[in-house]
Write a protein that holds these residues in place. Structure first.
Motif, short mmCIF file in Angstrom:
data_model
loop_
_atom_site.label_atom_id
_atom_site.label_comp_id
_atom_site.label_asym_id
_atom_site.label_seq_id
_atom_site.Cartn_x
_atom_site.Cartn_y
_atom_site.Cartn_z
N GLU B 311 0.83 -1.20 0.00
CA GLU B 311 0.00 0.00 0.00
C GLU B 311 0.87 1.26 0.00
O GLU B 311 0.62 2.20 -0.75
N ALA B 312 1.91 1.22 0.85
CA ALA B 312 2.79 2.39 0.93
C ALA B 312 3.49 2.62 -0.42
O ALA B 312 3.61 3.75 -0.89
N ASP B 315 0.96 3.84 -3.11
CA ASP B 315 0.57 5.23 -2.95
C ASP B 315 1.74 6.20 -3.03
O ASP B 315 1.63 7.37 -2.66
N LEU B 317 4.61 6.37 -1.40
CA LEU B 317 5.33 6.79 -0.20
C LEU B 317 6.82 6.49 -0.30
O LEU B 317 7.61 6.97 0.50
N LEU B 735 -7.49 16.93 19.77
CA LEU B 735 -6.55 16.31 20.69
C LEU B 735 -6.92 16.59 22.13
O LEU B 735 -6.49 17.56 22.73
N MET B 736 -7.76 15.75 22.67
CA MET B 736 -8.14 15.88 24.08
C MET B 736 -7.74 14.59 24.77
O MET B 736 -7.74 13.53 24.14
N PRO B 737 -7.41 14.67 26.06
CA PRO B 737 -7.06 13.44 26.78
C PRO B 737 -8.30 12.55 26.91
O PRO B 737 -9.42 13.04 26.83
N SER B 740 -10.92 11.46 22.72
CA SER B 740 -10.43 12.44 21.77
C SER B 740 -11.56 12.91 20.86
O SER B 740 -12.66 12.37 20.88
N THR B 768 -2.86 16.67 9.29
CA THR B 768 -2.20 16.03 8.16
C THR B 768 -3.26 15.58 7.17
O THR B 768 -4.45 15.51 7.49
N VAL B 770 -3.56 12.76 6.36
CA VAL B 770 -4.05 11.51 6.92
C VAL B 770 -5.20 11.77 7.89
O VAL B 770 -6.22 11.09 7.88
N ASP B 771 -5.02 12.84 8.72
CA ASP B 771 -6.09 13.22 9.63
C ASP B 771 -7.35 13.52 8.84
O ASP B 771 -8.44 13.07 9.17
N ALA B 774 -8.95 10.47 7.73
CA ALA B 774 -9.61 9.76 8.82
C ALA B 774 -10.95 10.43 9.14
O ALA B 774 -11.97 9.78 9.36
#
Lengths: 125, 806
Positions: B311-312, B315, B317, B735-737, B740, B768, B770-771, B774
């Motif tokens: 995959e990497a 794509d 990478l 980004l919360m403890p 999340s 990112t 990626v974020d 997601a």
């Protein structure tokens, strides 16, 4: 960028994780079993640990629990990496103190998301 | 003297006694009337002619002579002497004999013999007085016969008892054995006389339990299949099933207990063997599951490298590649994925089979689940120019189902349908509610293969149907279809890559829900699969409704409900889509009756009503609504034919839409009614950040009256507040403890009540690609604002944009 310890006994999988980490500029340290991984964690400054769960000898869950009991290593986030893909495996890893969980086969997007998220959090602290 | 003589005469001449007098030799001298009557001789025939021996049974005389000879130890001749010998010795003698009449017939008589003597005691003759004994003899014979019959009866009963395969005994009320059969002797290995008279409990391994059995019989009058173990004299033990009843005499007085003990050793052994076999099988099944879980792990480990590297590489990478390399690495990746899906299917199947998969029922939005499933196969379908259709005939709305498993069912069916459809074909997905009786039936001429629906209390089912115009399946092959690893034709299996587990999985998952599956198909024409899942009552619906009634404003902001009254499914689907786009939760009624029911049960913000409902129903409904105070204020939009607009308005409709209905037309109408989407009202915004300062910075940017701001300082709190408050928008830190932002999004998207709330991600971290990927996987309603690159104008623009309807 960050120093990441990868504890993984399968050489190909170790190379894959290292490759993905190095690709985005992280520094990678590697251990092939929990015992040597713990030794590295105690004497190296680390930002993150990738922990395979099924390891020869001590398993990753026990190793994580030890890391989380030690004040020197408790703050290092741990991502559990395991091919045991059942829900209870995830729960077990949470119980042991893992901060995130990635089921193998890992997909790099998910992998990066988890890594970034934990690094971001530890940096913020 | 005269008198005595007369009496003597009377006795002597009695017709009921035969009086025969002889001389000392036995020759008859007197033969009275009784004798004449009994024997049929006239006195003249016999007097001075014969002796009484001549009219007696000669055989009897011989026997009597022999008997007397022995008794008196002196030879006695069979003849008259035998009749009178005792009397001649002065012994009174009464005996039975058989007289023979003149006509040769015989009769039994009792004869009393006395000797007649002169003054010197010399015997001068004998008197034989006889009575006819026939009647008594008959009685005796009868009694003898009855006795025999009784003996026969007893013998019969005894034989029955003895021939029983059960060991039988009777005991008295104290449990002392009074009778037994042969089987009991065999069972206990003890002789009859040892058993009879002994307490029966002595012969069981557990005397207390045996005693308890007798007590139970005595109190309950019977006992059935009571298990006891008999211990024989040689120590051998036999498990018996003990059945007993009490027995009583004719006065209902308790006599004792009648008990039968059946040897069930064999059955016991069989049961034990069965049990052992079961344990063995369970063990084997568990071993299998464990093996599969381990195998799955072992297989995933190498797949990790295969899929991960490919995959990497694919794509980019690891740098650029030639087209051929790109193609090959893509093949490796796809094959790895295929292998993984095989492993997952096998694991899932084994889980279901081992009973380890449980149903996780939640409220899901079925409409979006179906649409999502279609979108997953859209790319594959498009590649082969296969048309996809979604036809949901009724209000599906929130449904109690296991989301993951339902998705898996729908996806498996759809991907099968697409796989087996020819280029340019058509795959359609239907969903509707059906009563229990419809489950297992499929419309049309094609042969159907279905399965029995498990017993349950469910009366209504969701029917999901997937039809294709593919190669079809022969009648014989349909039976094999739902078995694991049975892609029917192995040449097909090569052409259509697949695990062969999909349909087996669909069937198991449907059955896990308490539903069923069926297929109908015609070779060359196509195939239709149907799945029925029971419609469960939403748990806690009542509680929610009650809460809404007391605190309606709490849940009000985001939720506006429209009732769509439309008999035509196609029109209904169109209007539903338009209304949902305007932010309404849509309830649909296909008839006036259903509409009235729904209207009375649900708080409504809008009703759309087709006036072309069968009959004059639409108008009637409109008038009825006006009579209910709760409903009189709900605006009604008539869906009317081109020339009916004015009539509708006078009938009390707030607005009229003329067919064909378009989006712009509806939007305009909503605006007129003040029902424009939420964005144009004051907005409730939930701001979520673990840093209170950050929360206040954002809150300051959202001033009243345009906005009201709610604050949450952690993920868990945010989820809770979003569920209760249903804000119009959530501004979320990632980004919360603990919990999340990712977790928050995930939780809200899973919950039907919060799934539609737009979310704006506000994050300090470098977001990112990626974020983004997601987050993008969750819903299109998520926009990202970068905290580091923050200016008020662009932020407000983002907020406004996010608040716009989708």
């Amino acid at each position: 960028m960050a120093r990441v310890l990868v504890i993984e006994d399968n050489p190909a999988n170790l190379r894959l994780a290292s490759l993905l980490l190095c690709n985005v500029g992280h520094e990678v340290l590697a251990a092939v079993d929990a015992e040597s991984g713990l030794a590295i964690a105690r004497c190296e400054r680390l930002d993150l640990i990738l922990m395979d769960i099924q390891l020869p000898g001590m398993d990753g869950l026990a190793a994580t629990a030890l890391l989380k009991q030690n004040s020197a290593t408790v703050d290092i986030p741990v991502i559990a990496l395991t091919a045991m893909a059942r829900k209870e495996d995830q729960e077990k890893s949470e119980l042991a103190g893992c901060d995130a969980y990635i089921a193998k086969p890992l997909r790099y997007r998910e992998f990066y998301a988890a890594v970034d998220s934990l690094l971001g959090r530890s940096v913020a602290r | 003297m005269l008198k005595t003589g007369a009496l003597q005469d009377a006795i002597f001449n009695s017709a009921y006694f035969s009086s025969i007098a002889t001389d000392e030799k036995g020759v008859i001298q007197i033969f009275n009337v009784g004798a004449e009557r009994m024997l049929g001789y006239a006195a003249a025939d016999v007097v001075n002619a014969i002796t009484p021996a001549d009219i007696s049974d000669p055989q009897e005389l011989i026997a009597r002579a022999a008997l007397l000879s022995v008794e008196l130890d002196t030879p006695i001749t069979p003849g008259f002497e035998a009749l009178v010998f005792k009397a001649s010795r002065g012994i009174e003698d009464i005996y039975e004999l058989t007289y023979i009449r003149k006509d040769g017939s015989r009769f039994p008589a009792i004869v009393s013999v006395t000797s007649l003597r002169d003054a010197r005691e010399n015997i001068i003759g004998y008197l034989l007085i006889g009575t006819d004994n026939t009647a008594r003899k008959q009685v005796e014979a009868q009694r003898a016969m009855l006795d025999q019959r009784l003996r026969d009866q007893q013998f019969y009963t005894r034989s029955l008892i003895e021939s029983s395969i059960d060991a039988i005994m009777t005991t008295d009320p104290q449990g002392i054995i009074s009778d037994i059969n042969q089987q009991m002797i065999t069972l206990t290995g003890r002789p009859r006389d040892e058993l009879i008279g002994a307490p029966c409990k002595n012969f069981f391994t557990d005397p207390v339990r045996a005693d308890a059995a007798i007590q139970r019989v005595l109190t309950e009058n019977k006992i059935s299949n009571y298990e006891l173990t008999v211990r024989a004299a040689n120590g051998e033990e036999t498990v018996v099933s003990y059945n007993a009843v009490t027995f009583h005499d004719r006065d209902h007085k308790l006599q004792g207990v009648f008990a039968a003990a059946r040897d069930v050793t064999e059955r016991k052994q069989f049961e034990r063997a069965l049990q052992e076999k079961n344990i063995e099988l369970e063990h084997a099944s568990r071993m299998k599951s464990e093996f599969l879980a381990t195998m799955s792990h072992e297989l995933r480990t190498p797949l990790n490298a295969i899929i991960g590297f490919s995959e990497a590489r694919k794509d980019g990478l690891m740098g650029p590649m030639s087209d051929t390399q790109q193609e090959y690495i893509g093949d490796i990746f796809t094959s790895g994925q295929h292998l993984l899906s095989l492993i997952n299917d096998i694991l899932d199947l084994s889980k279901v089979e081992a009973g380890m998969m449980t149903l996780e029922v939640e409220t899901i939005d079925l409409g979006s689940l179906l649409a999502n499933s279609l979108s997953i196969v859209r790319e594959k379908a498009a590649a082969r120019r296969i048309r996809l259709e979604l036809v949901s005939g009724v209000t599906l709305g929130p449904t109690q189902l296991d989301m993951r498993k339902t998705k898996q069912i729908v996806y498996n069916l759809l991907s099968n349908a697409v796989k087996f459809s020819a280029q340019g074909g058509c795959v359609s997905l239907h969903a509707r509610h059906v009563p229990r009786a419809v489950v297992g039936t499929m419309a049309g001429e094609w042969p159907v293969h279905n399965f029995e629906l498990a017993e349950s209390a469910y009366s209504d089912f969701l029917e999901i149907c997937v039809s294709d115009t593919g190669i079809g399946i022969s009648r014989e092959d349909m039976a094999k279809l739902f078995m694991a690893f049975s892609q029917i034709d192995s040449s097909l299996a090569r052409k259509f890559e697949g695990t062969g587990l999909g349909l087996a999985m669909v069937k198991l998952l449907a059955e896990l829900h308490g539903g069923s599956v069926a297929v109908s198909s015609a070779v060359g024409l196509g195939t239709r699969f149907a799945v029925w899942l029971p419609l469960r009552e939403a748990a806690g619906v009542m509680g929610v409704a009650a809460g809404a009634a007391t605190d309606a404003s709490a849940s009000a902001p985001a939720e506006r409900t429209a009732l769509l009254v439309e008999s035509d499914d196609r029109t209904a689907d169109l209007i539903r889509q338009l209304l949902e786009d305007e932010g309404f939760v849509v309830l649909r009624a296909a008839s006036i009756d259903a509409a009235m029911r729904l209207a009375l049960k649900n708080p409504l913000n809008l009703i759309t009503l087709d006036n072309q409902l069968p009959g004059d129903g639409g108008w009637e409904f409109l008038l009825n609504l006006r009579e209910h105070s709760a409903l009189a204020r709900v605006p009604v939009v008539m869906i009317a034919g081109p020339s009916e607009g004015n009539i509708a308005l006078t009938g009390g409709a707030a607005g009229v839409l003329q067919k064909p209905i378009g989006r712009a037309q509806l939007k305009a109408s909503m605006f007129d009614l003040g029902l424009q989407p939420a964005a144009e009202r004051a907005q409730n915004v939930l701001v979520v950040d673990d840093d209170p300062k950050a929360v206040e910075v954002i809150a300051a940017l959202l001033p009243p009256p345009a906005y009201t701001v709610a604050r949450a300082y952690g993920g868990a709190e945010a989820i809770d507040m979003a569920r209760r408050g249903r804000p119009d928008l959530i501004l979320l830190d990632l980004l919360m403890p603990d919990v999340s932002g990712f977790d928050v999004i995930d939780a809200l998207r899973r919950d039907l009540g919060t799934a539609r709330i737009p979310i704006l991600v506000v994050t300090a971290a470098q977001v990112t690609a990626v974020d983004r990927a997601a987050l993008g996987g969750h819903a299109s309603a998520i926009h990202i604002v970068d905290k580091t690159n923050f200016d008020r104008a662009s932020f407000i623009a983002e907020v406004r944009h996010a608040l716009k309807p989708l």
